[in-house]
Structure formats: C-alpha cells, structure tokens
Design a protein around this motif. Sequence first.
Motif, PDB file in Angstrom:
ATOM      1  N   LEU A 211       1.322  -1.405  -0.054  1.00 42.59           N
ATOM      2  CA  LEU A 211       0.169  -0.019  -0.500  1.00 42.59           C
ATOM      3  C   LEU A 211       0.568   1.278  -0.323  1.00 42.59           C
ATOM      4  N   LEU A 212       1.874   1.210   0.695  1.00 43.12           N
ATOM      5  CA  LEU A 212       2.484   2.626   0.494  1.00 43.12           C
ATOM      6  C   LEU A 212       3.467   2.105  -0.673  1.00 43.12           C
TER       7      LEU A 212
ATOM      8  N   VAL B 298      -0.353  -8.076  -4.845  1.00 44.72           N
ATOM      9  CA  VAL B 298      -1.623  -6.980  -4.432  1.00 44.72           C
ATOM     10  C   VAL B 298      -2.659  -8.169  -4.822  1.00 44.72           C
ATOM     11  N   SER B 299      -2.742  -9.792  -5.445  1.00 47.41           N
ATOM     12  CA  SER B 299      -4.411 -10.150  -6.369  1.00 47.41           C
ATOM     13  C   SER B 299      -4.171 -11.443  -5.223  1.00 47.41           C
ATOM     14  N   VAL B 300      -2.999 -11.268  -4.155  1.00 42.73           N
ATOM     15  CA  VAL B 300      -3.847 -12.463  -3.246  1.00 42.73           C
ATOM     16  C   VAL B 300      -4.057 -12.072  -1.814  1.00 42.73           C
ATOM     17  N   LEU B 301      -3.540 -10.326  -1.441  1.00 44.53           N
ATOM     18  CA  LEU B 301      -3.686  -9.890   0.244  1.00 44.53           C
ATOM     19  C   LEU B 301      -4.445  -8.928  -0.301  1.00 44.53           C
TER      20      LEU B 301
ATOM     21  N   SER C   5      -9.051  -2.966  -0.450  1.00 47.40           N
ATOM     22  CA  SER C   5      -9.353  -2.235  -2.615  1.00 47.40           C
ATOM     23  C   SER C   5      -9.708  -0.536  -1.693  1.00 47.40           C
ATOM     24  N   ALA C   6     -10.677  -0.512  -1.165  1.00 46.12           N
ATOM     25  CA  ALA C   6     -11.260   1.329  -0.394  1.00 46.12           C
ATOM     26  C   ALA C   6      -8.865   1.118  -0.148  1.00 46.12           C
ATOM     27  N   TYR C   7      -8.779   0.458   0.629  1.00 44.84           N
ATOM     28  CA  TYR C   7      -7.213   1.487   1.091  1.00 44.84           C
ATOM     29  C   TYR C   7      -6.253   1.458  -0.123  1.00 44.84           C
TER      30      TYR C   7
END
Length: 822
Positions: free
Chosen positions: A29-30, A131-134, A141-143
Amino acid sequence: MNEDKILDSSSSMAHGENRADKVSFWTLLLGLFLAPVFFIPSAIVPLQSAKAYLLFVVVIVAAAAWIVARLKDGKLILPRSWIYLFFLALPLWFLITSLFSPNQSLSLIGEAYEVGTFAFITALFVLGYLVSVLFKGTRRSAYAYLAFFISFIVVALFQFIHLFAPQVLSFGVFSSPAASILGNWNDLGIYFGGVVLFAFITLELLALEAKYKYLFTVIMIVALFMLSVVNFSDVWYVLAASAIIFFVYNFSFKKVAAGDDQSAGDVSRSRHLPWASLVIFIVSIIFILIRGNVYTTLANQPFNIGFLGNLSVPSTEVRPSLQGTLDVAGATLHTSPIIGTGPNRFSYEWLLARPVSINATPFWSVIFSYGVGLIPTFFITTGPIGFVLWLGFFALFLWLGFRSLFARKENVFAEYVTVSSFIIALYFWIFTVVEVPSAALLVLTFFFTGLFLGSIAETSLVRSWEFDFTTNPKTSFVSVLVFVVLLLVGLISIYGVTRRFVSVIYFNAAVADASVNGNVSAAHDNLVRAIQFNADPLYYRSLAQLDLTSMQQILATTSAAQSAMANQFRGYLNEAQAAALAARNIDPTDYQNWLLLGQIAGSVASFDNATSTYTAARAYYGQAEKLDPTDPSVPFALAQLDIAHNAVATATADINQALALKSDYTNAIFLLSQIQASQGETANAIKSLQAAIISSPQSAGLFFNLGLLYYDTKDWTNAAASFQQAVNLVPQYANAQYFLGLSEANLGDTKAALIQFENLAASNPNNTTIAAIVTNLKAGHSPLAGLTPPASTPQKGSQPPIKDVTTGSTVSNPTSPVIKKP
C-alpha cells in the motif's frame, strides 16, 4: 455513504491475521502511494532510477514478509487461473533471453534499472501477484483507492505550483516547465487520464452522499484541467473511447446507481443517464478537434490573457514510429528469429536497421532505447516467443475482464472494485502498447491488474486451491526449502540492486563534476567508485573519455611542454586504453566501444605518426561502422584520422561517404571545403556546390559550404548572400551567422555585422572569440583584430568556430516515416 454496508470487513484485516501478511499488505500500500510521488531531491539521482529502486525495495520486502507468513501458517493458497501461468512464464522467458544476451548485465538489470530488463519485469509481476492475493476483500481495495487518491492530490498540487512558480519546487531536479514527478510530460498526461477514469467510474457506479459526489466531481475536474495542460492527444482518444463504451455499458446493462441497501443485481430500479461518462466523452472530443494547446491561444492575441501563458508548456518527445519499429523487428528476425536481441537491447538493433532517410531529420544522432511502444519493443528484444506470451496474457486478461463486467457481484462495492480496477488497468495497459510508460505508471498498471484479479478471486472466474504443506514431511521439507531459497534470493537481490543504485549516483556525480563544475579530478574519482560498484561499459567509456580529453589537451600544448608531460600523457593513454578495452570486452556489440578505441588510437597516431597505430585506429572505426552502418559521424571520424596521417585522398573518400549518408552534415562539409581549398580546386568546388543546390535548394549546409568557398576567395558579396540564405533556412545556424557577420564587416556594413555577433554572443555567452569580435566592431576595428589562429582564420580551422546544435536542412524537413513525434 454507509461504509458498513458496502465494505466487507470479514475478508480483510481480520482478527488474528498473520502479522507478516499485514506487513506485506502495508508495504504494498505504501508502494502504491509513493510510486507517483517519490523522488530524491538531488540532481545526481535520476528520477526513474529512484522510482525503480523503490519498486525493488517494496517488492522484496513485501515478498519476504509474505514468505514468512506462509512459513508460519504452513498454507499456500494458489489461484487456479491460466493467467497466473504468464506471471511465471514471462519473467522466465526474460531470464532465458537475458542469459543469451551479448551483455547479460544490461539485459538482466540494466545500467539504471531500465523498464525493459528481466529484473524490472519480474518485480512487476511479483507485485501484481502479491496484490492479487493480499488485496482480496472490499476493505483492502478501499485502502488501495484511498492511497491512489491521496497520491493524486500530492501530484496535482506539485504540478500546479510548478506551472506558476517553477523555481519553488525545483529541488535542482525539475528545472524544465515540462518536468514532472512521474517522469516525462506524456507520463503526466497518462496519469491524469487514469485519475479521470477513476473519478467518473466512481460517480457512476456508487450511490454517494452529496459531499462525496462533490469530492469526486472536483477530482474529475482537476484531473481534466491538468490533462488539458498536458494535452496529450493519445490520452484524449483513449478517454473518449473508454467513456463512450462505459456510457453504453452502464446505460444498457445497469440501472441507477445502487443504494447501500441494494444488491448489485437488483433490476427493479429506473434507468438514469450516465452523465459523468458523457461529459468526459464530450470534453475529450473537443480537445481532439481543437488540436494544439488552448492556453497558447488564450495567452496571445486577441485574448491576451497573459497568465495563461504559464499553462502553455512546450514539450517534444520522439521515438520510432510503428513502421520504424516493424522495420527493426524484420531485421532482427533474420538474425535472432527465436530469442530476439536480448532484453533492454533495442538500441543495438535500431542502429543496425535504421534507414538512411532518418539522417535528414533532427533526430539522426539519437539512439532510441525503445520502439513505438513498450510491448512492441519486447517483440524485438525477447523475440516472437516473448511476444506470443504477452498476447496470451492480454487475451486472458481481456477475457476475464469482459466476463466480470456482466457477472453478478455480492454487493455494489464489490462490483465497483471489479469494474473500476479492470477498466483502469486496461487503460494503463493500452499505453504499454502505444507508449513507453515510466516506472511509476507501470507500477500502477500491475497494481490495478492485481486488484482486479483479487476482486474476482473465489468467484466462478477464478477459483483457489489451498495447499497445506505441513501435512506431509517430504512436502514440508521441499516447500520450506523453496521458501528459504526465495528469502535468500530476496536478500541477495536487495544487496545487488542497492549496489547498482549507488553506482548510478556516483556516475551522475561524475557527470556533474565534469560538465558543470569542471572538476576533472573529482569526476575521475567518482567514475572509479561507480565502476567498483558496477563494472558497466558506460562507466568505463566515460573514464576513457576523461583520459582522452586530458591527452588531447597535452597534444594541444607546445612541443616543449609536450616533452615535459610525456609521462603524464603515457599514463592517461594506458588508463584510457585499459578502460576502453574493458568496455569492449564486456559488450563487443556496442559500436560506441569500438568508436572510442578508434579515437584513442587516432590520438596516438596524430602524435607519433606510426603506421601501425593508424592501421589499428582504422580497424576500430571499421568495426564501429559495421555496428552502426548509417551513422555519418563514423566515416567523418575516419576522415579526420586520415587527414592527421596525411592521407588526403582517403580522407576525401571518407567525407564523401559521410555526405552520402547525410548530405547536410556540416562538419563533413566544412572539412571537405578545407581539403578542396588546399588542393586549389576552389572554382570547381563552387560549381559543384551550385549544381548540388539546384537539386537540394532547402539544404542550408550546401549554402554554408558555398559561402565558405566564396569567403576563402574574398568574394564577400557572394559569401554574404550564401550565408544569408543558410540563415534564412535555419535561423539558429550559428556558424552561418558567424561567417555572415564577417562577410558583412568586410563589405563595410559594420552595423549589420554587429547585429549578427551580438545575437551570437547572447546564444553563446561563454565564447570568448565572439565577445572579442563584438568589442572590436564596437571600437571600429577589424572583427578579427588581435585574434590568433585559428580564430583569426576561422575558414581554415580544424573545426567550425561554433558548435551548432541544429544545422543543415534538418529543421525544414523534420518528419520521417520511421519517427513518431507526439
């Protein structure tokens, strides 16, 4: 908007979740937030290298944490979809082709983490997979969307301030008005186009409260405004197509945006007009039809809205056209029909296959690293098999995407995430085909691709298989061993990419020391340090060129001084030869390595006049010519070597070869005029040039050479007329202006001559000869009074008096079928 109803908290951040998974999630995310905004405020740290290094660090840390999580819980969830095979097959093929590359290091990781390398492509696919698994579940997704939104605010604010106060946030890095923290000017346009998609899809798929509607409307307007400033036509076309397709989809298959208490499949609602996509379509069509920058028009007459001139940003980005790329691809298929030329090696094939016609453009000396787009470039660098793998990946991605558009979702927000992530990812993927996106845009491309795949996980489109490797001792042993090996690979990788990053910094510090600070000693030391971290041919060539410059300075001194500096000359020579040979040994397919060896040997040949050295220099230049057959500068270098060795006939043949490749090559024309004058063939030379001008009346170089011949015979009137015609064709032709001023002075028109040299002084503030001429003219003296050769006899010098940036007919004929100029 009632978040509790549209966000699924059970599938994300659940109580007791593995901490290592959380570390991996927050790291990714970062990375999403930092990708567009991250840079290091230093002129010696390239923007793209810094962003690529960020990608490597984020991916390695996230992957390491994910592996630790798998070791802790003993389970591995594998998505069962054919598309994931390409997540493994494409990096593997890049690895195979890199191992067969003539310069493995360049293909594996590149000089500065170029986007076409094995390492960069692998990092992107690992990013997409993680990304697809976490990021399964609507809350995560909102984050991701929140991080994307916040980074947009930072980018928009930075670029807006930079437009009106460019020095405020320059940081010594963003000096150009077209500079951006994403990459080049077009990258910025692509990014804002993606934000526009994000905004209008959100407005149309979610039933938002009024304050959120206003927020996303403002986002859309700001992004459209910034996009109008960039005014990248390709983005307008893609946005228009996306908007009209989404308009039809949303109007035909959906109803009014669902409220929080409605499921995604509720069909009992009334239709509504998707106004946001309609607005985007109309605005896109308007800017497509307008052509050119609207703010330029508003800033000039008759509107005269002066401050809008800040929004008129000139930007030119050039790369090979589709036809030019196909020509290179066709040539590559003959020599490397299976594996291509090797990742990150498009420039090598470009030099071999580029047509001679490109020498009539201003970009004749440009070495392109990519073709018309990134994916078409891979057809050349990784061969037909690599290209087929990309086609397979895109086919499955599109198949999953279009099926998901019409699949029933569990709630409105889940549908929104699937549709928006697919469309935004598809938007960015389109630009990998028609453009060469920057590192930041590629990160966004793979991130949204991963979001889309995560959003359709556990549906009929993508099922998952849970593998518990702790149940069987043998399986457990093998699985743990594989994970441990992967962890070690990660640790080694981060060490390797850090060393490469440090080497890039040292190299750029050396460039700054030599070109900006004039500190050759410091530049030498930094180049040595760069080589210690990464033995790259570019660094070795730069080191050799520093030594070559020092050698040439010694040769330019008096004979007595040369004798005293003989040992120093020999030291420079030995280091230059060793560095150039090291570069050649690492990559014998790079013409620049052979050209440099020729220049070094040529310098020695001019010093000792030894036949063996002269022969060696010609052999080096000949090898460079084989690798870059249409470059006129190579036969010109041979001509200079021949003249230094008194081989005038051979030099003339070499110059004619250079002019056959580029008829308006000023340096070659200048050298030829000297040879003709020295042979007493001035009259015949004038007749030949006059005949050539009849067939090429737009060649400023021919007029310039004709003027030189008239000037040498003291025919000031015809000389002035010829130079004036050259300046008329190319107003910034500095050497033509120089001799025009001298001719006007000899005709007694001191005022006109002074105007020419004052203009030259303004464009060449560090040229002491021009400053002296201006002083002489103002004092009423001869313009060349007090100057010593070659300044006092500029028509007889070994080089033109001023280094021209653009000469010849290139400006009047800037187009080429093999060049794409957005």
